[in-house]
Design a protein around this motif. Structure first.
Motif, PDB file in Angstrom:
ATOM      1  N   ILE A   1       0.836  -1.204   0.000  1.00 51.66           N
ATOM      2  CA  ILE A   1       0.000   0.000   0.000  1.00 51.66           C
ATOM      3  C   ILE A   1       0.869   1.251   0.000  1.00 51.66           C
ATOM      4  CG2 ILE A   1      -1.669   1.319   1.344  1.00 51.66           C
ATOM      5  CD1 ILE A   1      -2.891  -1.275   2.260  1.00 51.66           C
ATOM      6  N   ASP A   2       1.930   1.252   0.812  1.00 58.99           N
ATOM      7  CA  ASP A   2       2.831   2.415   0.849  1.00 58.99           C
ATOM      8  C   ASP A   2       3.477   2.653  -0.514  1.00 58.99           C
ATOM      9  OD1 ASP A   2       2.381   3.099   3.504  1.00 58.99           O
ATOM     10  OD2 ASP A   2       3.926   1.729   4.249  1.00 58.99           O
ATOM     11  N   MET A   3       3.902   1.596  -1.190  1.00 57.98           N
ATOM     12  CA  MET A   3       4.542   1.737  -2.492  1.00 57.98           C
ATOM     13  C   MET A   3       3.556   2.249  -3.536  1.00 57.98           C
ATOM     14  SD  MET A   3       6.881  -1.727  -2.556  1.00 57.98           S
ATOM     15  CE  MET A   3       7.470  -1.373  -4.203  1.00 57.98           C
ATOM     16  N   ILE A   4       2.333   1.749  -3.508  1.00 61.19           N
ATOM     17  CA  ILE A   4       1.328   2.207  -4.480  1.00 61.19           C
ATOM     18  C   ILE A   4       1.011   3.680  -4.269  1.00 61.19           C
ATOM     19  CG2 ILE A   4      -1.065   1.952  -5.200  1.00 61.19           C
ATOM     20  CD1 ILE A   4      -0.838  -1.023  -4.617  1.00 61.19           C
ATOM     21  N   VAL A   5       0.841   4.079  -3.026  1.00 61.38           N
ATOM     22  CA  VAL A   5       0.518   5.483  -2.725  1.00 61.38           C
ATOM     23  C   VAL A   5       1.677   6.383  -3.109  1.00 61.38           C
ATOM     24  CG1 VAL A   5       0.052   7.110  -0.855  1.00 61.38           C
ATOM     25  CG2 VAL A   5      -1.136   4.911  -0.922  1.00 61.38           C
ATOM     26  N   ALA A   6       2.915   5.980  -2.770  1.00 60.87           N
ATOM     27  CA  ALA A   6       4.078   6.803  -3.103  1.00 60.87           C
ATOM     28  C   ALA A   6       4.234   6.939  -4.617  1.00 60.87           C
ATOM     29  CB  ALA A   6       5.337   6.190  -2.491  1.00 60.87           C
ATOM     30  N   SER A   7       4.034   5.847  -5.355  1.00 57.60           N
ATOM     31  CA  SER A   7       4.154   5.910  -6.822  1.00 57.60           C
ATOM     32  C   SER A   7       3.069   6.791  -7.420  1.00 57.60           C
ATOM     33  CB  SER A   7       4.070   4.498  -7.418  1.00 57.60           C
ATOM     34  OG  SER A   7       5.091   3.678  -6.909  1.00 57.60           O
ATOM     35  N   THR A   8       1.867   6.724  -6.873  1.00 59.00           N
ATOM     36  CA  THR A   8       0.765   7.537  -7.386  1.00 59.00           C
ATOM     37  C   THR A   8       1.018   9.011  -7.146  1.00 59.00           C
ATOM     38  OG1 THR A   8      -0.776   5.713  -6.940  1.00 59.00           O
ATOM     39  CG2 THR A   8      -1.714   7.907  -7.292  1.00 59.00           C
ATOM     40  N   LEU A   9       1.513   9.350  -5.978  1.00 60.73           N
ATOM     41  CA  LEU A   9       1.789  10.756  -5.667  1.00 60.73           C
ATOM     42  C   LEU A   9       2.905  11.302  -6.551  1.00 60.73           C
ATOM     43  CD1 LEU A   9       1.541  10.770  -1.754  1.00 60.73           C
ATOM     44  CD2 LEU A   9      -0.128  11.622  -3.404  1.00 60.73           C
ATOM     45  N   MET A  10       3.930  10.496  -6.797  1.00 60.53           N
ATOM     46  CA  MET A  10       5.016  10.951  -7.664  1.00 60.53           C
ATOM     47  C   MET A  10       4.521  11.133  -9.099  1.00 60.53           C
ATOM     48  SD  MET A  10       8.372   8.838  -6.381  1.00 60.53           S
ATOM     49  CE  MET A  10       9.360   9.682  -7.601  1.00 60.53           C
TER      50      MET A  10
ATOM     51  N   MET B   1       5.618  16.986  -2.493  1.00 57.25           N
ATOM     52  CA  MET B   1       5.712  17.626  -1.178  1.00 57.25           C
ATOM     53  C   MET B   1       4.713  17.042  -0.179  1.00 57.25           C
ATOM     54  SD  MET B   1       8.157  19.643  -1.679  1.00 57.25           S
ATOM     55  CE  MET B   1       8.093  20.539  -0.129  1.00 57.25           C
ATOM     56  N   LEU B   2       3.778  16.255  -0.647  1.00 59.55           N
ATOM     57  CA  LEU B   2       2.773  15.661   0.240  1.00 59.55           C
ATOM     58  C   LEU B   2       3.331  14.354   0.807  1.00 59.55           C
ATOM     59  CD1 LEU B   2      -0.131  15.770   1.364  1.00 59.55           C
ATOM     60  CD2 LEU B   2      -0.841  14.431  -0.629  1.00 59.55           C
ATOM     61  N   PRO B   3       3.412  14.225   2.124  1.00 64.18           N
ATOM     62  CA  PRO B   3       3.937  12.984   2.729  1.00 64.18           C
ATOM     63  C   PRO B   3       3.048  11.795   2.376  1.00 64.18           C
ATOM     64  CG  PRO B   3       3.868  14.767   4.344  1.00 64.18           C
ATOM     65  CD  PRO B   3       3.121  15.251   3.141  1.00 64.18           C
ATOM     66  N   PRO B   4       3.625  10.729   1.831  1.00 61.25           N
ATOM     67  CA  PRO B   4       2.809   9.560   1.474  1.00 61.25           C
ATOM     68  C   PRO B   4       2.108   8.930   2.679  1.00 61.25           C
ATOM     69  CG  PRO B   4       4.984   9.458   0.446  1.00 61.25           C
ATOM     70  CD  PRO B   4       5.025  10.589   1.424  1.00 61.25           C
ATOM     71  N   VAL B   5       2.679   9.106   3.882  1.00 63.03           N
ATOM     72  CA  VAL B   5       2.081   8.482   5.070  1.00 63.03           C
ATOM     73  C   VAL B   5       0.684   9.035   5.337  1.00 63.03           C
ATOM     74  CG1 VAL B   5       2.372   8.097   7.552  1.00 63.03           C
ATOM     75  CG2 VAL B   5       4.366   8.086   6.041  1.00 63.03           C
ATOM     76  N   MET B   6       0.486  10.317   5.068  1.00 66.89           N
ATOM     77  CA  MET B   6      -0.820  10.918   5.327  1.00 66.89           C
ATOM     78  C   MET B   6      -1.899  10.297   4.440  1.00 66.89           C
ATOM     79  SD  MET B   6       0.155  14.948   5.733  1.00 66.89           S
ATOM     80  CE  MET B   6      -1.590  15.332   5.938  1.00 66.89           C
ATOM     81  N   ILE B   7      -1.530   9.858   3.270  1.00 64.28           N
ATOM     82  CA  ILE B   7      -2.506   9.252   2.357  1.00 64.28           C
ATOM     83  C   ILE B   7      -2.634   7.756   2.585  1.00 64.28           C
ATOM     84  CG2 ILE B   7      -3.168   9.011  -0.059  1.00 64.28           C
ATOM     85  CD1 ILE B   7      -3.108  11.887   0.980  1.00 64.28           C
ATOM     86  N   SER B   8      -1.499   7.090   2.866  1.00 64.42           N
ATOM     87  CA  SER B   8      -1.527   5.628   2.985  1.00 64.42           C
ATOM     88  C   SER B   8      -2.126   5.160   4.310  1.00 64.42           C
ATOM     89  CB  SER B   8      -0.113   5.064   2.835  1.00 64.42           C
ATOM     90  OG  SER B   8       0.739   5.530   3.871  1.00 64.42           O
ATOM     91  N   LEU B   9      -2.011   5.963   5.349  1.00 62.97           N
ATOM     92  CA  LEU B   9      -2.509   5.529   6.660  1.00 62.97           C
ATOM     93  C   LEU B   9      -3.999   5.211   6.655  1.00 62.97           C
ATOM     94  CD1 LEU B   9      -2.073   4.965   9.633  1.00 62.97           C
ATOM     95  CD2 LEU B   9      -2.294   7.423  10.091  1.00 62.97           C
ATOM     96  N   PRO B  10      -4.866   6.071   6.108  1.00 61.44           N
ATOM     97  CA  PRO B  10      -6.293   5.697   6.076  1.00 61.44           C
ATOM     98  C   PRO B  10      -6.570   4.422   5.296  1.00 61.44           C
ATOM     99  CG  PRO B  10      -6.009   8.043   5.634  1.00 61.44           C
ATOM    100  CD  PRO B  10      -4.647   7.421   5.590  1.00 61.44           C
TER     101      PRO B  10
END
Length: 234
Positions: A185-194, A200-209
């Motif tokens: 989940i962390d990798m998918i969210v980080a790749s999507t944000l990039m 500049m948006l921390p991936p943790v804020m999106i992946s945690l929910p």
């Protein structure tokens, strides 16, 4: 009214407090109390390493770390849950210890040494059933001890550390399996944000929910506790 000088002339009475019988050598009682306090301070750590507590508390810690929820659940909740799960898992073993050692000792049928030897047998049986042969041979070869005929002949000083490192390895293996879905989940969210240019948006804020949602949908606590209980099946 002025106090006379002779009012405090009489000496104060001496007060002495003695532990044990009066026939002991000076310092013997104090040394016994010191040794007792030392044993009581070390005993909880020894008992923790001889039960299922180590594996349970490490796995629960991995769950919290993989979720990334910081201090939620709190340490008190995780340790409390680990303790009650330990009592549940160790209930058959503790019942056997109570039957063969504690009750005969309370009735005066056996001495303290005999009670300790009898209590060690069920604990050895539990630890031996969850100890890897490789870890046991490590300490047996180091002490150059003879090959035991059964688990009852294994010294407790050898079995406890071997059981402890076996539990650590098992707990870390279970922790690795817990980490995998949340890492995806962390990798998918980080790749999507990039890909969206939102660096500049921390991936943790999106992946945690999303991780919390996944954990709730699959009934994560049920699966974790079920896996822990099944891992201690003989």
């Amino acid at each position: 009214m002025l106090l006379q000088p002779h009012a405090f002339a009489e000496p104060l009475p001496n007060v002495e407090i003695n532990f044990g019988n009066g026939g002991e050598q000076p310092g013997t009682s104090a040394l016994s109390i010191l040794l007792l306090i030392t044993v009581l301070s070390v005993a909880p750590a020894i008992l923790v390493l001889m039960t299922s507590f180590t594996r349970i508390v490490i796995v629960l810690g991995f769950v919290r770390t993989s979720l990334g929820t910081q201090q939620m659940p709190p340490n008190q909740v995780l340790i409390g849950l680990a303790m009650f799960l330990t009592f549940f898992i160790m209930a058959p073993t503790l019942s056997q210890v109570n039957e063969v050692a504690l009750q005969p000792y309370l009735k005066g049928e056996v001495s303290q040494t005999q009670a300790l030897e009898a209590a060690a047998v069920p604990m050895k049986k539990f630890m031996f059933s969850h100890t890897r042969e490789k870890d046991l041979l490590l300490f047996m070869n180091y002490t150059k001890a003879e090959k035991p005929e059964s688990f009852e002949d294994i010294p407790i000083t050898v079995l406890v550390p071997a059981y402890a490192i076996s539990e650590l390895k098992t707990a870390f293996q279970m922790g690795f399996m817990i980490f995998i879905p949340f890492l995806v989940i962390d990798m998918i969210v980080a790749s999507t944000l990039m890909a969206m240019g939102m660096m500049m948006l921390p991936p943790v804020m999106i992946s945690l929910p999303f991780k919390l949602l996944l954990f709730v949908l699959v009934d994560g606590w049920y699966l974790i506790v079920k896996s822990l209980l099944l891992s201690f099946n003989p």
